[in-house]
Design a protein around this motif. Structure first.
Motif, PDB file in Angstrom:
ATOM      1  N   THR A 142     -26.255 -15.789 -11.038  1.00  0.00           N
ATOM      2  CA  THR A 142     -27.682 -15.996 -10.844  1.00  0.00           C
ATOM      3  C   THR A 142     -27.936 -17.387 -10.284  1.00  0.00           C
ATOM      4  O   THR A 142     -27.126 -18.297 -10.447  1.00  0.00           O
ATOM      5  CB  THR A 142     -28.448 -15.792 -12.174  1.00  0.00           C
ATOM      6  OG1 THR A 142     -29.849 -15.831 -11.906  1.00  0.00           O
ATOM      7  CG2 THR A 142     -28.087 -16.833 -13.210  1.00  0.00           C
ATOM      8  N   ALA A 143     -29.079 -17.527  -9.653  1.00  0.00           N
ATOM      9  CA  ALA A 143     -29.528 -18.840  -9.180  1.00  0.00           C
ATOM     10  C   ALA A 143     -30.336 -19.492 -10.305  1.00  0.00           C
ATOM     11  O   ALA A 143     -30.624 -18.872 -11.324  1.00  0.00           O
ATOM     12  CB  ALA A 143     -30.396 -18.668  -7.933  1.00  0.00           C
ATOM     13  N   GLU A 144     -30.698 -20.727 -10.112  1.00  0.00           N
ATOM     14  CA  GLU A 144     -31.620 -21.377 -11.048  1.00  0.00           C
ATOM     15  C   GLU A 144     -32.933 -20.608 -11.000  1.00  0.00           C
ATOM     16  O   GLU A 144     -33.351 -20.155  -9.949  1.00  0.00           O
ATOM     17  CB  GLU A 144     -31.870 -22.830 -10.627  1.00  0.00           C
ATOM     18  CG  GLU A 144     -30.648 -23.734 -10.725  1.00  0.00           C
ATOM     19  CD  GLU A 144     -30.220 -24.015 -12.159  1.00  0.00           C
ATOM     20  OE1 GLU A 144     -31.076 -24.029 -13.062  1.00  0.00           O
ATOM     21  OE2 GLU A 144     -29.011 -24.218 -12.371  1.00  0.00           O
ATOM     22  N   LEU A 204     -28.296 -10.501  -2.218  1.00  0.00           N
ATOM     23  CA  LEU A 204     -29.197 -11.173  -1.289  1.00  0.00           C
ATOM     24  C   LEU A 204     -28.494 -12.373  -0.671  1.00  0.00           C
ATOM     25  O   LEU A 204     -27.632 -12.973  -1.305  1.00  0.00           O
ATOM     26  CB  LEU A 204     -30.453 -11.640  -2.028  1.00  0.00           C
ATOM     27  CG  LEU A 204     -31.233 -10.560  -2.769  1.00  0.00           C
ATOM     28  CD1 LEU A 204     -32.371 -11.183  -3.551  1.00  0.00           C
ATOM     29  CD2 LEU A 204     -31.762  -9.530  -1.790  1.00  0.00           C
ATOM     30  N   PRO A 205     -28.877 -12.740   0.540  1.00  0.00           N
ATOM     31  CA  PRO A 205     -28.268 -13.920   1.167  1.00  0.00           C
ATOM     32  C   PRO A 205     -28.819 -15.199   0.525  1.00  0.00           C
ATOM     33  O   PRO A 205     -29.669 -15.886   1.080  1.00  0.00           O
ATOM     34  CB  PRO A 205     -28.674 -13.780   2.635  1.00  0.00           C
ATOM     35  CG  PRO A 205     -29.928 -12.977   2.604  1.00  0.00           C
ATOM     36  CD  PRO A 205     -29.827 -12.069   1.415  1.00  0.00           C
ATOM     37  N   SER A 206     -28.339 -15.470  -0.677  1.00  0.00           N
ATOM     38  CA  SER A 206     -28.817 -16.635  -1.414  1.00  0.00           C
ATOM     39  C   SER A 206     -27.646 -17.251  -2.183  1.00  0.00           C
ATOM     40  O   SER A 206     -26.617 -16.609  -2.383  1.00  0.00           O
ATOM     41  CB  SER A 206     -29.939 -16.245  -2.382  1.00  0.00           C
ATOM     42  OG  SER A 206     -29.459 -15.294  -3.315  1.00  0.00           O
ATOM     43  N   PHE A 207     -27.834 -18.485  -2.606  1.00  0.00           N
ATOM     44  CA  PHE A 207     -26.799 -19.182  -3.361  1.00  0.00           C
ATOM     45  C   PHE A 207     -26.993 -18.911  -4.844  1.00  0.00           C
ATOM     46  O   PHE A 207     -28.049 -19.190  -5.402  1.00  0.00           O
ATOM     47  CB  PHE A 207     -26.868 -20.688  -3.088  1.00  0.00           C
ATOM     48  CG  PHE A 207     -26.566 -21.022  -1.665  1.00  0.00           C
ATOM     49  CD1 PHE A 207     -25.288 -20.864  -1.152  1.00  0.00           C
ATOM     50  CD2 PHE A 207     -27.566 -21.495  -0.833  1.00  0.00           C
ATOM     51  CE1 PHE A 207     -25.005 -21.161   0.172  1.00  0.00           C
ATOM     52  CE2 PHE A 207     -27.299 -21.802   0.491  1.00  0.00           C
ATOM     53  CZ  PHE A 207     -26.015 -21.634   0.999  1.00  0.00           C
ATOM     54  N   LYS A 208     -25.983 -18.352  -5.470  1.00  0.00           N
ATOM     55  CA  LYS A 208     -26.016 -18.066  -6.904  1.00  0.00           C
ATOM     56  C   LYS A 208     -24.787 -18.706  -7.519  1.00  0.00           C
ATOM     57  O   LYS A 208     -23.738 -18.081  -7.642  1.00  0.00           O
ATOM     58  CB  LYS A 208     -26.068 -16.560  -7.148  1.00  0.00           C
ATOM     59  CG  LYS A 208     -27.333 -15.955  -6.574  1.00  0.00           C
ATOM     60  CD  LYS A 208     -27.538 -14.545  -6.998  1.00  0.00           C
ATOM     61  CE  LYS A 208     -28.891 -14.093  -6.448  1.00  0.00           C
ATOM     62  NZ  LYS A 208     -29.273 -12.800  -6.913  1.00  0.00           N
ATOM     63  N   TYR A 209     -24.944 -19.962  -7.889  1.00  0.00           N
ATOM     64  CA  TYR A 209     -23.807 -20.745  -8.370  1.00  0.00           C
ATOM     65  C   TYR A 209     -23.533 -20.564  -9.858  1.00  0.00           C
ATOM     66  O   TYR A 209     -22.506 -20.995 -10.349  1.00  0.00           O
ATOM     67  CB  TYR A 209     -24.044 -22.232  -8.091  1.00  0.00           C
ATOM     68  CG  TYR A 209     -24.120 -22.565  -6.623  1.00  0.00           C
ATOM     69  CD1 TYR A 209     -23.042 -22.320  -5.788  1.00  0.00           C
ATOM     70  CD2 TYR A 209     -25.269 -23.119  -6.079  1.00  0.00           C
ATOM     71  CE1 TYR A 209     -23.103 -22.625  -4.442  1.00  0.00           C
ATOM     72  CE2 TYR A 209     -25.336 -23.435  -4.732  1.00  0.00           C
ATOM     73  CZ  TYR A 209     -24.256 -23.184  -3.920  1.00  0.00           C
ATOM     74  OH  TYR A 209     -24.321 -23.483  -2.598  1.00  0.00           O
ATOM     75  N   PRO A 251     -23.256 -11.856  -4.416  1.00  0.00           N
ATOM     76  CA  PRO A 251     -24.726 -11.723  -4.369  1.00  0.00           C
ATOM     77  C   PRO A 251     -25.140 -10.613  -3.413  1.00  0.00           C
ATOM     78  O   PRO A 251     -24.527 -10.430  -2.369  1.00  0.00           O
ATOM     79  CB  PRO A 251     -25.199 -13.086  -3.848  1.00  0.00           C
ATOM     80  CG  PRO A 251     -24.058 -14.013  -4.045  1.00  0.00           C
ATOM     81  CD  PRO A 251     -22.816 -13.179  -3.990  1.00  0.00           C
TER      82      PRO A 251
END
Length: 142
Positions: free
Chosen positions: A54-56, A113-118, A111
């Motif tokens: 998950t992302a923040e 979605l094209p998003s950063f999930k660190y 992920p």
């Protein structure tokens, strides 16, 4: 295994985890002080635990605020006329050590979605409830 009726079979925790491992889409329920949220997410099962990225944001904030969560996944096989549902009550924690995070990188959590999930989160089950259903037509009422 208990059979409540001819259409429903209660699964063992082991059977439930095996079925969970065959899917990648589930739902996470979190609770904050006066609110409850449900989040659809992709997940992986490894060594009897559930993992997701998950992302923040609200999901991660909620897990940090209250570790107690519900996790649910299900599957319908229309050709076989059966379905199953598994609900896990457990404790969630964000992975913090680099060793844990590196290990979780190998669990196949990409992920959608094209998003950063660190952030990786681990759910340790406390209670596992699963049911398998034989699907069919509604019986005659009268």
């Amino acid at each position: 295994m208990t059979t409540p009726n001819e259409y429903t079979r209660i699964l063992t925790p082991e059977e439930s985890l095996e079925l969970l491992a065959t899917q990648t889409f589930g739902r996470l329920v979190v609770q904050r002080t006066d609110d409850i949220d449900l989040f659809p997410l992709n997940y992986a099962v490894h060594d009897g635990k559930i993992y997701f990225r998950t992302a923040e944001g609200t999901k991660l904030f909620s897990v940090r605020l209250d570790h107690e969560v519900l996790f649910e996944a299900d599957h319908v096989d229309h050709e076989a006329h059966e379905a199953w549902s598994v609900i896990i009550k457990g404790s969630a924690r964000p992975l913090v050590s680099s060793a844990e995070t590196l290990a979780a990188e190998d669990y196949g959590l990409e992920p959608w979605l094209p998003s950063f999930k660190y952030n990786f989160v681990e759910i340790t089950p406390r209670d596992i409830s699963g049911r398998k259903f034989r699907l069919g037509e509604e019986p005659q009422r009268y």
